[in-house]
Scaffold this motif. Structure first.
Motif, PDB file in Angstrom:
ATOM      1  N   LEU A 139       0.836  -1.203   0.000  1.00  0.00           N
ATOM      2  CA  LEU A 139       0.000   0.000   0.000  1.00  0.00           C
ATOM      3  C   LEU A 139       0.873   1.256   0.000  1.00  0.00           C
ATOM      4  N   PRO A 140       0.390   2.322  -0.658  1.00  0.00           N
ATOM      5  CA  PRO A 140       1.143   3.579  -0.695  1.00  0.00           C
ATOM      6  C   PRO A 140       0.973   4.372   0.599  1.00  0.00           C
ATOM      7  N   VAL A 141       1.533   3.834   1.658  1.00  0.00           N
ATOM      8  CA  VAL A 141       1.395   4.458   2.980  1.00  0.00           C
ATOM      9  C   VAL A 141       2.794   4.688   3.546  1.00  0.00           C
ATOM     10  N   VAL A 142       3.009   5.862   4.130  1.00  0.00           N
ATOM     11  CA  VAL A 142       4.258   6.110   4.846  1.00  0.00           C
ATOM     12  C   VAL A 142       3.913   6.218   6.332  1.00  0.00           C
ATOM     13  N   PHE A 143       4.483   5.325   7.119  1.00  0.00           N
ATOM     14  CA  PHE A 143       4.261   5.344   8.562  1.00  0.00           C
ATOM     15  C   PHE A 143       5.312   6.265   9.177  1.00  0.00           C
ATOM     16  N   VAL A 144       4.852   7.299   9.846  1.00  0.00           N
ATOM     17  CA  VAL A 144       5.777   8.265  10.433  1.00  0.00           C
ATOM     18  C   VAL A 144       5.637   8.224  11.951  1.00  0.00           C
ATOM     19  N   CYS A 145       6.645   7.665  12.599  1.00  0.00           N
ATOM     20  CA  CYS A 145       6.631   7.621  14.055  1.00  0.00           C
ATOM     21  C   CYS A 145       7.259   8.901  14.587  1.00  0.00           C
ATOM     22  N   GLU A 146       6.443   9.698  15.247  1.00  0.00           N
ATOM     23  CA  GLU A 146       6.950  10.918  15.874  1.00  0.00           C
ATOM     24  C   GLU A 146       7.392  10.550  17.280  1.00  0.00           C
ATOM     25  N   ASN A 147       8.670  10.280  17.407  1.00  0.00           N
ATOM     26  CA  ASN A 147       9.205   9.859  18.707  1.00  0.00           C
ATOM     27  C   ASN A 147       9.634  11.093  19.483  1.00  0.00           C
ATOM     28  N   ASN A 148       8.737  11.523  20.384  1.00  0.00           N
ATOM     29  CA  ASN A 148       9.090  12.700  21.192  1.00  0.00           C
ATOM     30  C   ASN A 148       9.634  12.293  22.552  1.00  0.00           C
ATOM     31  N   LEU A 194       8.738   2.967   6.810  1.00  0.00           N
ATOM     32  CA  LEU A 194       8.618   3.424   8.198  1.00  0.00           C
ATOM     33  C   LEU A 194       9.690   4.475   8.473  1.00  0.00           C
ATOM     34  N   LEU A 195       9.246   5.675   8.785  1.00  0.00           N
ATOM     35  CA  LEU A 195      10.164   6.760   9.137  1.00  0.00           C
ATOM     36  C   LEU A 195      10.003   7.072  10.610  1.00  0.00           C
ATOM     37  N   GLU A 196      11.085   7.123  11.315  1.00  0.00           N
ATOM     38  CA  GLU A 196      11.020   7.542  12.714  1.00  0.00           C
ATOM     39  C   GLU A 196      11.712   8.890  12.833  1.00  0.00           C
ATOM     40  N   ALA A 197      10.991   9.878  13.331  1.00  0.00           N
ATOM     41  CA  ALA A 197      11.572  11.217  13.514  1.00  0.00           C
ATOM     42  C   ALA A 197      11.702  11.467  15.008  1.00  0.00           C
ATOM     43  N   PRO A 235      11.508  -0.474   3.993  1.00  0.00           N
ATOM     44  CA  PRO A 235      12.616   0.376   4.417  1.00  0.00           C
ATOM     45  C   PRO A 235      12.269   1.105   5.713  1.00  0.00           C
ATOM     46  N   GLY A 236      13.255   1.289   6.562  1.00  0.00           N
ATOM     47  CA  GLY A 236      13.041   2.033   7.798  1.00  0.00           C
ATOM     48  C   GLY A 236      14.193   2.991   8.036  1.00  0.00           C
ATOM     49  N   PHE A 237      13.879   4.225   8.416  1.00  0.00           N
ATOM     50  CA  PHE A 237      14.917   5.232   8.662  1.00  0.00           C
ATOM     51  C   PHE A 237      14.616   5.972   9.941  1.00  0.00           C
ATOM     52  N   THR A 238      15.661   6.348  10.643  1.00  0.00           N
ATOM     53  CA  THR A 238      15.498   7.246  11.778  1.00  0.00           C
ATOM     54  C   THR A 238      16.127   8.580  11.400  1.00  0.00           C
ATOM     55  N   VAL A 239      15.364   9.644  11.573  1.00  0.00           N
ATOM     56  CA  VAL A 239      15.905  10.973  11.247  1.00  0.00           C
ATOM     57  C   VAL A 239      15.766  11.901  12.437  1.00  0.00           C
ATOM     58  N   ASN A 240      16.528  12.986  12.378  1.00  0.00           N
ATOM     59  CA  ASN A 240      16.446  14.025  13.396  1.00  0.00           C
ATOM     60  C   ASN A 240      15.169  14.833  13.160  1.00  0.00           C
ATOM     61  N   GLY A 241      14.216  14.658  14.044  1.00  0.00           N
ATOM     62  CA  GLY A 241      12.915  15.306  13.868  1.00  0.00           C
ATOM     63  C   GLY A 241      12.900  16.785  14.219  1.00  0.00           C
ATOM     64  N   HIS A 280       9.533   1.957  27.541  1.00  0.00           N
ATOM     65  CA  HIS A 280       8.376   1.269  26.947  1.00  0.00           C
ATOM     66  C   HIS A 280       8.692   0.521  25.657  1.00  0.00           C
ATOM     67  N   SER A 281       9.863   0.779  25.070  1.00  0.00           N
ATOM     68  CA  SER A 281      10.168   0.121  23.801  1.00  0.00           C
ATOM     69  C   SER A 281      11.322  -0.860  23.952  1.00  0.00           C
ATOM     70  N   ALA A 282      11.135  -2.072  23.454  1.00  0.00           N
ATOM     71  CA  ALA A 282      12.214  -3.052  23.461  1.00  0.00           C
ATOM     72  C   ALA A 282      13.212  -2.792  22.334  1.00  0.00           C
ATOM     73  N   SER A 283      12.812  -1.975  21.371  1.00  0.00           N
ATOM     74  CA  SER A 283      13.685  -1.710  20.227  1.00  0.00           C
ATOM     75  C   SER A 283      14.594  -0.526  20.533  1.00  0.00           C
ATOM     76  N   LYS A 284      15.781  -0.551  19.985  1.00  0.00           N
ATOM     77  CA  LYS A 284      16.678   0.600  20.146  1.00  0.00           C
ATOM     78  C   LYS A 284      16.058   1.775  19.404  1.00  0.00           C
ATOM     79  N   ASP A 285      15.752   1.576  18.144  1.00  0.00           N
ATOM     80  CA  ASP A 285      15.006   2.561  17.371  1.00  0.00           C
ATOM     81  C   ASP A 285      13.702   1.908  16.929  1.00  0.00           C
ATOM     82  N   ILE A 286      12.626   2.707  16.910  1.00  0.00           N
ATOM     83  CA  ILE A 286      11.339   2.167  16.436  1.00  0.00           C
ATOM     84  C   ILE A 286      11.480   1.749  14.959  1.00  0.00           C
TER      85      ILE A 286
END
Lengths: 339, 323
Positions: B166-175, B233-236, B202-208, B186-192
């Protein structure tokens, strides 16, 4: 116009097929609704499953795998996706295999699907149908046998429909698919193999309108879903005792055809409600309350309800049989209003 | 730096500034007892919503969260209607029936802020499926917080979006916080974003806090979705200035952390960068500041002058047809 005898199962299939042919935005999704993601089955000219009970058989072949989608066992995700797709231009028909699975996806049905329109001030519509199996009698135990349409009927924003014959199953399902609101459509597992006459032609039966199954003058029996047939058995025997009952099948529980019920009660002065759902906070008790509030002066006896006890559906055959309302219990309730 | 036109740079600053003004004002109005209910504010996270939305058109969709004001403004929802919605007025985006947590504007592709954490994941798969069935190139962004990352709905949705491409971009706003609970707890993962591997996307972590970094990452993710290649999956990672909700005493946050956040302010970073590189002048930016303030002044005035809904509105919009 051709009328053929078909089963309830075939009628559901025909209702979906009718609407999918008429409207390319109608899609079907759910667990195994096509049946086995491997398309080689169709290529070989064989039929895929078409759902665990074969209700949607043949639809994947006619409409293709873009419009008939098998899903993972992720009810929240695919019902939520159906809500999102409905609010952006499709008319999804989504299958929740058994109503007992509502526990894993209720948020998407009622907090999202049922509320979007109101929360957004009328600026969204959610033309969604959730089809789901209900009903006891198949020794399927507590998590696969309940009705619980009362739960959904309680929720503003949802419409609830309980068909009872092949003909009304096809017509109501087609109407539900054309409706611009989310409709929960309850298919009783014990009705799937029952048959009856159904037009081949396209038709709908409008939502929100009850059917007077049998006119009568002495006692009103309101019977929901499969209970309509139990009520008709009771009516036959009661006729022998000189009691002429009127049997009303609401078909739609929300919005309920209150006028049809009240007119009947005002005529017969007696009311029995037969419902396979558990009794607390139920449609059956709502109908009794309706008569008590709006036709109190017409009643000659306390209204009666015939429902299962307030327990989960048991597995053991004698226990399950005792759980389900039957003609004998209905007759006793009718006689209680005429004693 | 991503290739952004002068107009895009101006738009980015304008939106970030307008969000900041809106949120600061909402905080003050709430403290003054003018807003019923409660509000969850986006100040500090502007670079995420704006950097993502700079890649979208009105035909694209977003699903949002309880912290949705910033997403609305970045998606082009009018601030007058938004402010009136916070007041529960008839002129609100949702006629006063939704409030802060349910602001929506379907015509703008904004499918609603949402009071249920993690509910937007399944919903976002919907317009994704619609685009696929109808063969359009519309993209849907699913915003969710680090808290929502722990909901089963997000797992189900990312898996579904991936198997159906599906043409969906999941954006995790990690505040950094699920309400008051820190992400490292709360998260077992180092990065979401690490979870993307499990969904074969594809998954990326960026400086939000860096709008350019967010823009660039989203640019590729959105393009991939438009090409029909499936979700990303983008994590900001960023921060919020305010509490989980207004009135939250913020006792879970250290002075040190607050100072660090201030030094990473996304709007200050943007200003420094575009001024240093002579892309925009300080005078131009100051003008936008003044305009944003005036726009929010006007929005408050509009909201306060607007009537409450007629009581008959209580019973409308439950159904499209009542039979």
């Amino acid at each position: 116009m051709t009328i053929r005898n078909i089963t309830f199962r075939e009628a559901i299939n025909a209702g979906i097929r009718q609407e999918m042919r008429l409207d390319p935005t109608v899609i079907l999704l759910g667990e195994d609704v096509a049946g086995g993601a491997a398309t080689f089955v169709e290529e070989a000219g064989e039929e895929a499953w078409g759902g665990v009970l074969g209700v949607t058989k043949g639809l994947a072949r006619e409409f293709g795998r873009t419009r008939v989608l098998d899903t993972p066992i992720s009810e929240s995700a695919f019902i939520g996706a159906a809500v999102g797709a409905a609010s952006t231009g499709l008319r999804p028909v989504v299958e929740l295999m058994f109503v007992g699975f509502l526990g894993v996806c209720l948020d998407q049905i009622y907090n999202q699907g049922g509320k979007l329109r109101y929360m957004f001030g009328g600026k969204a519509q959610v033309p969604l149908v959730v089809r789901t199996l209900i009903g006891a009698g198949f020794r399927a135990a507590a998590q696969h046998s309940q009705c619980i349409y009362s739960v959904f009927t309680h929720m503003p924003g949802l419409k609830t429909v309980v068909p009872s014959t092949p003909r009304n199953a096809k017509g109501l399902l087609a109407a539900a698919i054309r409706d611009n609101d989310p409709v929960i459509f309850f298919e009783h597992i014990a009705l799937l193999d029952t048959d009856g006459p159904v037009e081949d032609d396209d038709f709908i039966i409008p939502l929100g309108k009850a059917e007077i199954v049998k006119p009568g003058k002495d006692v009103t029996i309101v019977a929901i879903g499969r209970m309509r047939h139990m009520a008709m058995q009771a009516a036959e025997q009661l006729a022998k005792d000189g009691i002429d009952v009127e049997v009303i099948d609401p078909l739609t529980l929300s919005p309920l055809d209150e006028d049809a019920i009240l007119s009947s009660v005002k005529k017969t002065h007696r009311l029995v409600v037969v419902d396979e759902d558990t009794p607390y906070c139920s449609v059956a008790h709502d109908i009794v309350a309706l008569a008590a509030q709006q036709a109190f002066g017409y009643l000659d006896a306390a209204p009666q309800t015939v429902t299962p006890p307030h327990v989960s559906v048991p597995f053991s055959p004698p226990l399950e049989d005792a759980y389900i309302p039957d003609a004998a219990k209905i007759i006793a309730a009718v006689k209680a209003t005429t004693a | 730096m991503a290739e952004l036109t002068q107009d895009q740079l101006l738009w980015i600053y304008d939106r970030m500034r307008l969000i900041r003004e809106f949120e600061n004002r909402a905080s003050a109005l709430f403290a003054a007892g003018k807003l019923p209910g409660f509000v969850h504010l986006y100040a500090g996270e502007e670079a995420i919503g704006v950097g993502i939305m700079a890649n979208l058109t009105d035909r694209d969709f977003i699903t949002s969260t309880h912290r949705g004001h910033g997403h609305c403004i970045a998606k082009g929802v009018e601030v007058n209607g938004m402010m009136a919605e916070l007041y529960g007025k008839a002129t609100g985006s949702c006629k006063g029936k939704g409030g802060s947590m349910h602001i929506a504007d379907v015509d703008k592709g904004m499918l609603g802020a949402n009071g249920i954490v993690g509910a937007g994941g399944p919903l976002a798969c919907g317009p994704g499926l619609m685009a696929k069935v109808k063969g359009t190139d519309q993209v849907t962004i699913c915003f969710f917080g680090d808290g929502a990352a722990e909901q089963g709905t997000m797992h189900e949705s990312m898996n579904l979006a991936s198997i159906w491409k599906l043409p969906v971009v999941f954006v995790c706003e990690n505040n950094g916080y699920a309400e008051s609970t820190p992400v490292h707890y709360h998260s077992a993962s180092k990065d979401i974003a690490d979870r993307a591997t499990a969904y074969n996307m594809p998954g990326f972590t960026v400086n939000g806090t860096d709008v350019f970094a967010v823009y660039e990452a989203a640019h590729e993710a959105v393009a991939r979705a438009r090409r029909g290649e499936g979700p990303t999956l983008l994590e900001a990672k960023g921060f919020r200035y305010f509490g989980h909700f207004e009135g939250d005493p913020l006792s879970y946050r250290t002075e040190e952390e607050i100072a660090k956040n201030k030094s990473n302010d996304p709007i200050d970073q943007f200003r420094r960068r575009v001024i240093d590189r002579e892309l925009l002048s300080a005078a131009t930016l100051d003008e936008i500041d003044a305009r944003s303030k005036a726009a929010i002044d006007a929005a408050v005035e509009f909201a306060e002058a607007s009537p409450y809904p007629e009581l008959s509105e209580l019973m409308t919009d439950v159904y499209v047809s009542y039979r």
